[in-house]
Structures are given as C-alpha cells and as structure tokens.
Write a protein that holds these residues in place. Structure first.
Motif, short mmCIF file in Angstrom:
data_model
loop_
_atom_site.label_atom_id
_atom_site.label_comp_id
_atom_site.label_asym_id
_atom_site.label_seq_id
_atom_site.Cartn_x
_atom_site.Cartn_y
_atom_site.Cartn_z
N CYS A 144 63.39 31.41 30.25
CA CYS A 144 62.01 31.54 29.76
C CYS A 144 61.02 30.98 30.77
O CYS A 144 61.11 29.81 31.17
CB CYS A 144 61.85 30.81 28.43
SG CYS A 144 62.89 31.45 27.11
N TRP A 149 55.88 34.36 22.97
CA TRP A 149 56.64 34.19 21.74
C TRP A 149 56.01 33.16 20.81
O TRP A 149 56.11 33.27 19.59
CB TRP A 149 58.08 33.82 22.04
CG TRP A 149 58.89 34.97 22.55
CD1 TRP A 149 59.55 35.05 23.74
CD2 TRP A 149 59.14 36.21 21.87
NE1 TRP A 149 60.19 36.27 23.87
CE2 TRP A 149 59.96 36.99 22.73
CE3 TRP A 149 58.75 36.74 20.65
CZ2 TRP A 149 60.38 38.27 22.38
CZ3 TRP A 149 59.17 38.01 20.30
CH2 TRP A 149 59.97 38.76 21.15
N GLU A 201 55.41 43.08 17.95
CA GLU A 201 56.48 42.08 17.88
C GLU A 201 56.38 41.25 16.60
O GLU A 201 57.38 40.73 16.12
CB GLU A 201 56.44 41.16 19.10
CG GLU A 201 56.80 41.84 20.40
CD GLU A 201 58.24 42.34 20.43
OE1 GLU A 201 59.08 41.84 19.63
OE2 GLU A 201 58.56 43.22 21.25
N GLU A 216 59.66 43.71 28.98
CA GLU A 216 60.44 43.57 27.76
C GLU A 216 61.81 42.97 28.03
O GLU A 216 62.36 42.22 27.21
CB GLU A 216 60.59 44.94 27.09
CG GLU A 216 61.24 44.89 25.72
CD GLU A 216 61.25 46.23 25.03
OE1 GLU A 216 61.95 46.35 24.00
OE2 GLU A 216 60.57 47.15 25.50
N ALA A 217 62.38 43.29 29.18
CA ALA A 217 63.67 42.71 29.53
C ALA A 217 63.57 41.19 29.65
O ALA A 217 64.48 40.46 29.22
CB ALA A 217 64.16 43.31 30.84
N ARG A 218 62.49 40.70 30.20
CA ARG A 218 62.28 39.26 30.30
C ARG A 218 62.08 38.63 28.92
O ARG A 218 62.56 37.52 28.66
CB ARG A 218 61.08 38.97 31.19
CG ARG A 218 61.25 39.40 32.65
CD ARG A 218 59.96 39.23 33.41
NE ARG A 218 59.43 37.87 33.25
CZ ARG A 218 58.15 37.55 33.43
NH1 ARG A 218 57.26 38.48 33.74
NH2 ARG A 218 57.76 36.29 33.28
N LEU A 219 61.37 39.33 28.05
CA LEU A 219 61.14 38.81 26.70
C LEU A 219 62.46 38.69 25.93
O LEU A 219 62.70 37.68 25.25
CB LEU A 219 60.18 39.73 25.95
CG LEU A 219 58.72 39.73 26.43
CD1 LEU A 219 57.93 40.84 25.76
CD2 LEU A 219 58.07 38.36 26.14
N LYS A 220 63.30 39.69 26.03
CA LYS A 220 64.59 39.65 25.33
C LYS A 220 65.51 38.60 25.92
O LYS A 220 66.26 37.93 25.19
CB LYS A 220 65.25 41.03 25.40
CG LYS A 220 64.54 42.09 24.57
CD LYS A 220 65.27 43.43 24.65
CE LYS A 220 64.61 44.47 23.77
NZ LYS A 220 65.29 45.79 23.84
N SER A 221 65.48 38.45 27.23
CA SER A 221 66.33 37.45 27.87
C SER A 221 65.98 36.05 27.40
O SER A 221 66.87 35.20 27.19
CB SER A 221 66.20 37.56 29.39
OG SER A 221 66.95 36.56 30.04
N CYS A 222 64.70 35.80 27.21
CA CYS A 222 64.26 34.47 26.77
C CYS A 222 64.77 34.14 25.38
O CYS A 222 65.03 32.97 25.06
CB CYS A 222 62.74 34.39 26.82
SG CYS A 222 62.05 32.81 26.28
N GLN A 223 64.95 35.16 24.53
CA GLN A 223 65.42 34.93 23.17
C GLN A 223 66.89 34.52 23.13
O GLN A 223 67.34 33.87 22.18
CB GLN A 223 65.20 36.19 22.32
CG GLN A 223 63.73 36.47 22.01
CD GLN A 223 63.56 37.68 21.14
OE1 GLN A 223 64.04 38.77 21.45
NE2 GLN A 223 62.86 37.52 20.02
N THR A 224 67.64 34.90 24.14
CA THR A 224 69.07 34.58 24.16
C THR A 224 69.41 33.47 25.16
O THR A 224 70.47 32.85 25.05
CB THR A 224 69.89 35.83 24.52
OG1 THR A 224 69.44 36.35 25.78
CG2 THR A 224 69.70 36.90 23.45
#
Length: 288
Positions: free
Chosen positions: A134, A142, A210, A121-129
């Motif tokens: 990514c 995503w 998600e 989940e940390a990787r998923l959130k990092s990709c959004q910002t």
C-alpha cells in the motif's frame, strides 16, 4: 407620356385548381457532361385528386377500399429499406435523452482514462491483500471509501462530494501537467492533491463505485455554464430515481433543477461517451 409608359406585367393563365395541389415531376440532367444538351419538354403537373379519380374510374361504388400497401417491407422492398431504430436512453440527468456520441477526441480521452484506471485498479486490489504494497495514495483512497460507506443513499453522495472537494485543490491542467486538457485517473489526482473539474468528477465516480453505488447510477457530465460562458464538468448521481449534482465549484449539494444555467453536452459512463439531446415531446408549444 404614352411613349414611356411601362407595360403591364403579363398575368399567368388561370388554372381550375389550387397551386398547393400541384406536384411537379422533376427533370434530372444527364450524368454525361460531355454529351450535347437535348431539348427538354416542359414540366408536367398532375393533381392528387385527379390521379385518384382516374384510378377509380369504372370501379363499383361498393368495391373495397384499396390501399397502396398493407405491408411496406414486403410490397415495397425494392424502394424501402427498414432502418434500425437508434438506441436512445431516456433516463438521464437534466431530463435529457442521450445518444452514443460519434467517435472523436472525447472517445479517445475516455478510453485512455479507462486504460490508466485499470492499471491503478491492480494497485488497489494488491493493497487489500498485501498491506506492505500500500502506497500513500492507495491508503488514502481506501480510507475515503470507508468513510463514504458509513452512510447511505443521498448522504453517501454528500459525503463523497465533501471528502473530494476538501482533499483536492483546484489547478488547471496547464499549471499541473503542462497540457491544455488532461483527464487524470483517481490515484494520480490523490497523489498530486490537485486537479481541475474533470479530475474531481472522475475521483468521485470511482470512490462511489467502490462504496457500492451502481455504475449505472453515475454520469460524468460535461456541461456549459451559460452564466459565465465556460465549459465545466460535474458528477451526476442517482438515488431513488432522482439525479443529484456533485460539483467542485460549489460547497452545497444540488438537484438538477437548482442549476438551470448548466447546459449538459456530454455524459461519460460505463457505456462510453453519450451526446445529450432534448426531449421533443417535452418542449412546450409557443404562446399564441
């Protein structure tokens, strides 16, 4: 020959009441096994009607009815202990009840999966910002979420089922991981492009969460396929109070009534591991 004639069996003496009215007073042996055995008196019996008659002797005909107790927790506190009511969830797939499963291997595997999913989940959130963080599996995740969100209700479930079934090729845990049974987190399954039935269900579960589907409307269900006698896993999702089955082995989309050969055993969701049980009240009486 009278010399060889068998003796007639002895008849028990007649009693003036039915044997079903008798309640035996049990005799308990001593806990001290070293003490000499003492002769025991014969068992004593009484009838319920007889005990009540003796207790009511001498009472006026218009006396109020006596009850053993009107408040068990107060009058019988020394012999009765109020047991907490078990938590039972009745709104579950396949019309079943679900109880919290005992601690064991399934709990260990589920908690391990949750821990690994949190790391992803940390990787998923990092990709959004930060788009530069990514990776290919995160970008693909995503992208699938975006496609699922373009539709709603039942169509959203169907889209998730189709996307995951097309993206992942089936492979046993032995061939993919060299283990008999491994539950992979979503990104690991997307990265490898292969997995078994649990991996399909886990990925669909995460994608739908998600995409906006409440986690309370999702269950990873471990079942027994009685038609081929093998264990299997599917995702069950609820829309408008109706449960649907998302299955990697079938290209279609099913309601639970379409799969009578699926016998649910356990459910995995945000609350942990649950054990399925049938509704006693829903069981039909046997034909006379």
């Amino acid at each position: 020959n009278p010399a060889h004639a068998k003796k007639a069996p002895r008849q028990a003496p007649a009693v003036p009441f039915s044997a079903t009215e008798l309640i035996a007073i049990p005799k308990f042996s001593s806990l001290n096994t070293t003490a000499p055995a003492l002769p025991q008196a014969p068992a004593r019996f009484f009838t319920i009607n007889g005990a009540l008659a003796r207790g009511d002797a001498g009472r006026a005909p218009d006396a109020p009815l006596r009850l053993a107790t009107a408040s068990p927790t107060a009058d019988l506190a020394d012999v009765l202990e109020k047991m907490p009511a078990p938590h039972v969830s009745t709104d579950e797939p396949f019309g079943m009840q679900a109880f919290r499963a005992p601690e064991g291997l399934l709990w260990l595997k589920w908690r391990t999966l949750q821990k690994e999913s949190l790391e992803e989940e940390a990787r998923l959130k990092s990709c959004q910002t930060d788009q530069y963080s990514c990776t290919g599996d995160v970008t693909r995740f995503w992208s699938m979420v975006g496609q699922i969100k373009t539709v709603s209700d039942r169509a959203r479930l169907e889209k998730a089922n189709q996307l995951v079934n097309a993206a992942i090729g089936y492979a046993s845990d032995v061939s993919a991981h060299g283990q008999l049974d491994r539950w992979s987190p979503p990104l690991a399954t997307l990265k490898s492009g292969k997995g078994d039935c649990e991996d399909y269900a886990i990925l669909k579960y995460r994608l739908l969460v998600e995409a906006g589907v409440p986690a309370s409307d999702l269950r990873i269900v471990l079942i027994r396929d009685t038609s081929v006698r093998i264990d299997h896993a599917v995702l069950s999702a609820r829309v408008h109070n109706r449960w649907y089955i998302l299955d990697n082995r079938k290209s279609g989309f099913y309601v639970e009534q379409d799969l009578p050969h699926y016998m649910p055993l356990f459910a995995l969701d945000q609350d942990g591991v649950k054990l399925f049980a049938s509704h006693f009240a829903s069981l039909k009486p046997a034909d006379p």
